[in-house]
Design a protein around this motif. Structure first.
Motif, PDB file in Angstrom:
ATOM      1  N   ALA A   1      10.855   5.330 -14.219  1.00 29.07           N
ATOM      2  CA  ALA A   1      11.706   6.040 -13.260  1.00 29.07           C
ATOM      3  C   ALA A   1      10.983   7.248 -12.676  1.00 29.07           C
ATOM      4  O   ALA A   1      11.052   7.512 -11.465  1.00 29.07           O
ATOM      5  N   ARG A   2      10.257   7.981 -13.522  1.00 26.61           N
ATOM      6  CA  ARG A   2       9.519   9.147 -13.023  1.00 26.61           C
ATOM      7  C   ARG A   2       8.402   8.727 -12.068  1.00 26.61           C
ATOM      8  O   ARG A   2       8.096   9.431 -11.092  1.00 26.61           O
ATOM      9  N   GLY A   3       7.789   7.576 -12.332  1.00 29.40           N
ATOM     10  CA  GLY A   3       6.755   7.085 -11.420  1.00 29.40           C
ATOM     11  C   GLY A   3       7.312   6.776 -10.046  1.00 29.40           C
ATOM     12  O   GLY A   3       6.689   7.087  -9.023  1.00 29.40           O
ATOM     13  N   HIS A   4       8.488   6.185 -10.010  1.00 25.64           N
ATOM     14  CA  HIS A   4       9.116   5.878  -8.724  1.00 25.64           C
ATOM     15  C   HIS A   4       9.560   7.147  -8.016  1.00 25.64           C
ATOM     16  O   HIS A   4       9.652   7.179  -6.780  1.00 25.64           O
ATOM     17  N   VAL A   5       9.879   8.199  -8.792  1.00 29.34           N
ATOM     18  CA  VAL A   5      10.236   9.479  -8.167  1.00 29.34           C
ATOM     19  C   VAL A   5       9.008  10.130  -7.533  1.00 29.34           C
ATOM     20  O   VAL A   5       9.064  10.663  -6.418  1.00 29.34           O
TER      21      VAL A   5
ATOM     22  N   TRP B   1     -10.655  -9.022  16.441  1.00 29.66           N
ATOM     23  CA  TRP B   1      -9.659  -8.529  15.466  1.00 29.66           C
ATOM     24  C   TRP B   1     -10.132  -7.196  14.904  1.00 29.66           C
ATOM     25  O   TRP B   1     -11.315  -7.021  14.575  1.00 29.66           O
ATOM     26  N   GLY B   2      -9.176  -6.299  14.731  1.00 28.22           N
ATOM     27  CA  GLY B   2      -9.452  -5.052  14.034  1.00 28.22           C
ATOM     28  C   GLY B   2      -8.874  -5.122  12.621  1.00 28.22           C
ATOM     29  O   GLY B   2      -7.723  -5.518  12.447  1.00 28.22           O
ATOM     30  N   VAL B   3      -9.674  -4.779  11.655  1.00 30.16           N
ATOM     31  CA  VAL B   3      -9.262  -4.879  10.255  1.00 30.16           C
ATOM     32  C   VAL B   3      -9.465  -3.525   9.573  1.00 30.16           C
ATOM     33  O   VAL B   3     -10.476  -2.859   9.790  1.00 30.16           O
ATOM     34  N   GLY B   4      -8.483  -3.134   8.725  1.00 31.68           N
ATOM     35  CA  GLY B   4      -8.622  -1.876   8.011  1.00 31.68           C
ATOM     36  C   GLY B   4      -7.517  -1.691   6.987  1.00 31.68           C
ATOM     37  O   GLY B   4      -6.533  -2.440   6.959  1.00 31.68           O
ATOM     38  N   PRO B   5      -7.682  -0.690   6.137  1.00 24.90           N
ATOM     39  CA  PRO B   5      -6.662  -0.447   5.113  1.00 24.90           C
ATOM     40  C   PRO B   5      -5.416   0.190   5.723  1.00 24.90           C
ATOM     41  O   PRO B   5      -5.475   0.857   6.756  1.00 24.90           O
ATOM     42  N   ASN B   6      -4.285  -0.013   5.031  1.00 22.46           N
ATOM     43  CA  ASN B   6      -3.060   0.675   5.423  1.00 22.46           C
ATOM     44  C   ASN B   6      -2.257   1.004   4.169  1.00 22.46           C
ATOM     45  O   ASN B   6      -2.544   0.515   3.082  1.00 22.46           O
ATOM     46  N   GLY B   7      -1.291   1.821   4.338  1.00 21.76           N
ATOM     47  CA  GLY B   7      -0.452   2.228   3.208  1.00 21.76           C
ATOM     48  C   GLY B   7       0.828   2.849   3.691  1.00 21.76           C
ATOM     49  O   GLY B   7       0.968   3.191   4.870  1.00 21.76           O
ATOM     50  N   SER B   8       1.756   3.006   2.797  1.00 19.16           N
ATOM     51  CA  SER B   8       3.032   3.630   3.126  1.00 19.16           C
ATOM     52  C   SER B   8       3.596   4.279   1.875  1.00 19.16           C
ATOM     53  O   SER B   8       3.288   3.875   0.751  1.00 19.16           O
ATOM     54  N   ILE B   9       4.395   5.310   2.078  1.00 18.41           N
ATOM     55  CA  ILE B   9       5.051   5.986   0.958  1.00 18.41           C
ATOM     56  C   ILE B   9       6.358   6.564   1.447  1.00 18.41           C
ATOM     57  O   ILE B   9       6.472   7.026   2.589  1.00 18.41           O
ATOM     58  N   GLY B  10       7.378   6.484   0.599  1.00 18.93           N
ATOM     59  CA  GLY B  10       8.672   7.033   0.955  1.00 18.93           C
ATOM     60  C   GLY B  10       8.653   8.553   0.915  1.00 18.93           C
ATOM     61  O   GLY B  10       7.886   9.161   0.164  1.00 18.93           O
ATOM     62  N   ILE B  11       9.475   9.154   1.732  1.00 17.28           N
ATOM     63  CA  ILE B  11       9.582  10.612   1.783  1.00 17.28           C
ATOM     64  C   ILE B  11      10.888  11.014   1.102  1.00 17.28           C
ATOM     65  O   ILE B  11      11.973  10.672   1.581  1.00 17.28           O
ATOM     66  N   PRO B  12      10.815  11.701  -0.036  1.00 18.75           N
ATOM     67  CA  PRO B  12      12.028  12.035  -0.790  1.00 18.75           C
ATOM     68  C   PRO B  12      12.813  13.186  -0.172  1.00 18.75           C
ATOM     69  O   PRO B  12      12.871  14.293  -0.713  1.00 18.75           O
ATOM     70  N   LEU B  13      13.420  12.917   0.982  1.00 17.53           N
ATOM     71  CA  LEU B  13      14.206  13.948   1.657  1.00 17.53           C
ATOM     72  C   LEU B  13      15.662  13.940   1.189  1.00 17.53           C
ATOM     73  O   LEU B  13      16.239  14.992   0.896  1.00 17.53           O
ATOM     74  N   THR B  14      16.262  12.764   1.118  1.00 12.71           N
ATOM     75  CA  THR B  14      17.685  12.685   0.748  1.00 12.71           C
ATOM     76  C   THR B  14      17.888  12.318  -0.719  1.00 12.71           C
ATOM     77  O   THR B  14      18.950  12.583  -1.273  1.00 12.71           O
ATOM     78  N   ASP B  15      16.888  11.700  -1.321  1.00 11.78           N
ATOM     79  CA  ASP B  15      17.002  11.312  -2.731  1.00 11.78           C
ATOM     80  C   ASP B  15      15.743  11.748  -3.453  1.00 11.78           C
ATOM     81  O   ASP B  15      14.683  11.113  -3.332  1.00 11.78           O
ATOM     82  N   SER B  16      15.860  12.818  -4.209  1.00 11.78           N
ATOM     83  CA  SER B  16      14.695  13.339  -4.924  1.00 11.78           C
ATOM     84  C   SER B  16      14.444  12.602  -6.233  1.00 11.78           C
ATOM     85  O   SER B  16      13.409  12.806  -6.874  1.00 11.78           O
ATOM     86  N   GLY B  17      15.405  11.771  -6.660  1.00 13.70           N
ATOM     87  CA  GLY B  17      15.256  11.037  -7.905  1.00 13.70           C
ATOM     88  C   GLY B  17      15.701  11.804  -9.133  1.00 13.70           C
ATOM     89  O   GLY B  17      15.625  11.287 -10.256  1.00 13.70           O
TER      90      GLY B  17
END
Length: 470
Positions: free
Chosen positions: A295-299, A319-335
């Motif tokens: 749970a703390r890891g997901h927070v 074709w263009g190829v490259g890394p990508n990523g995404s992460i949630g922003i804990p604005l409304t739910d801090s966990g």
């Protein structure tokens, strides 16, 4: 061998391993539980249902069923035990599932323009899922440990339920034998009083009194017979028998010293060390601790993903190829709510573990003291009460032979002796049940239901009334 063949073979082997791994883990868990049960109770046959188990059951039923044989039959035939072992397969599957990464996500997008089509491709994997895999797998392993403790506890409980059922059946048979003796004595008394009444030596009311006593004795014997049939059927259920196998014969008796060979020292600490309840609760607390880490890891990294993307512009072929990523922003739910809930559950589990340990210590004292008290009563009834009543019968017979008293006095003394034997038999059975309660506790199962056990059939007002008629 072509590259496609190699890839296909690798995929097939991976799928096969995924199918076999849970079964292997489940078989290992079953083997460990059976070894644990054997260590606690002694080596017992625990074959899976089938021809071998049925053949062993039939051989055990051949010459009457003793207590040890009843236990062996229950482990071979009672399908509720099979159901308990099947629970291990569920926990094993959960463990194998927890060891796997979640499947990667493939994103595909198309935008249609006049001069061509723009194509976007993305392949991503949850970063948190990879990071938290060890904690998740540890939680599933602890859950399997809890399941092993729970299944072992249930098997121990079933074994001792079978032992108690056998003791009750033997005690009920002994009571039926004594009630049959009482009926024989009452019938002799009625026959005598009828002859004396016919000769004019007794009043009709005295004859009616003995006839009433006989009627009560017959009711007592009928009650004892029902009790024996009920006890026998309870043992049949515990053994998991039906059909022709339900026609088994009862064998065995209750040994006269129920506390012999039982170590009554340090029962509290031994019960704590053996407790499968506490073992399961400790494993459950460890599960909660690992779930807290997840749970703390997901927070810290909400919905974090890493991957690779590819894009082809409209009207072009490159074709263009490259890394990508995404992460949630804990604005409304801090966990914070989730982590707080996990910590509270862990605190509750630790408190419940402590409370259960206190209860087990109390149960150990109750069972120990009960066995000691009943063992003392058994010895007193056997060595004092029954011999006194038997001596009274002998003295009464001596006086009768000297023509100092009548036959009615002899029958009355015999009735008192039989009452003493009945009480002694009931006490002996209760003492053996108390011994089984303590042994079950020291084998790992604290049976709360046995804190207030039902009393076995002893002297009832009906029997007292019957006794007074002699």
């Amino acid at each position: 061998m072509s590259r496609a063949t190699i890839v296909g073979t690798a995929v097939a082997l991976a799928l096969a391993a995924g199918c076999v791994a849970p079964e292997r883990t489940a078989d290992d868990a079953v083997t460990r539980v059976r070894a644990d049960v054997d260590a606690r109770l002694g080596t017992l046959p625990q074959d899976r249902p089938g021809a071998v188990a049925e053949a062993r059951t039939r051989s055990l039923l051949a010459d009457g069923v003793t207590q040890d044989e009843a236990v062996r039959i229950a482990l071979l035939s009672n399908r509720s035990i099979v159901a308990r072992y099947a629970e291990l397969g569920v926990a094993a599957a959960d463990l194998e599932q927890a060891s796997l990464w979640t499947n990667p996500i493939l994103d595909v997008g198309f935008l249609f323009f006049g001069d061509g089509t723009e194509v976007d491709l993305g392949l991503s994997q949850s970063f948190v899922d990879v990071l938290m895999r060890p904690a998740r797998e540890a939680a599933a392993q602890y859950a399997l440990d809890a399941a092993r403790a729970r299944v072992a506890r249930d098997v121990v409980a079933r074994v001792f339920a079978t032992r108690r059922a056998h003791v009750k059946a033997v005690a009920a048979r002994a009571r039926l034998d004594l009630e049959t003796k009482q009926v024989s004595a009452a019938e002799a008394s009625v026959g005598l009083t009828r002859r004396l009444g016919g000769a004019g030596n007794l009043l009709p009311s005295e004859v009616a009194r003995d006839e009433s006593g006989l009627a009560l004795r017959l009711l007592d014997r009928s009650s004892a017979e029902r009790e024996f049939l009920d006890a026998r059927e309870e043992l049949t259920r515990e053994m998991g028998l039906f059909g022709d196998d339900a026609g088994w014969e009862l064998a065995g008796t209750l040994m006269p010293d129920p506390a012999t060979g039982v170590d009554l020292e340090r029962v509290e600490s031994r019960a704590i060390a053996a407790s499968l309840d506490l073992e399961e609760m400790r494993a459950h607390a460890n599960v909660l601790a690992q779930e807290g880490a997840v749970a703390r890891g997901h927070v810290l990294f909400p919905d974090a993903r890493l991957g690779i993307g590819a894009q082809k512009d409209a009207g072009g072929s490159d074709w263009g190829v490259g890394p990508n990523g995404s992460i949630g922003i804990p604005l409304t739910d801090s966990g914070s709510a989730r982590t707080f809930a996990v910590q509270q559950r862990l605190d509750a589990a630790e408190a419940e573990h402590w409370a259960r340990a206190v209860e087990i210590r109390s149960i150990a004292r109750v069972f120990r003291d009960r066995l000691r008290a009943l063992d003392t009563d058994v010895r007193f009834a056997r060595d004092v009460v029954v011999p006194v009543e038997q001596r009274l019968v002998r003295e009464t017979l001596r006086n009768y032979n000297a023509m100092q008293i009548g036959a009615m006095d002899v029958l009355h003394a015999q009735g008192l002796a039989l009452d003493a034997e009945r009480r002694a038999a009931a006490l002996l059975a209760e003492a053996w049940l108390a011994r089984l309660d303590l042994e079950e506790l020291l084998a790992g199962h604290a049976n709360d239901a046995r804190l207030h056990p039902d009393r076995l059939m002893g002297t009832t007002p009906a029997r007292d009334s019957a006794k007074e008629t002699h």
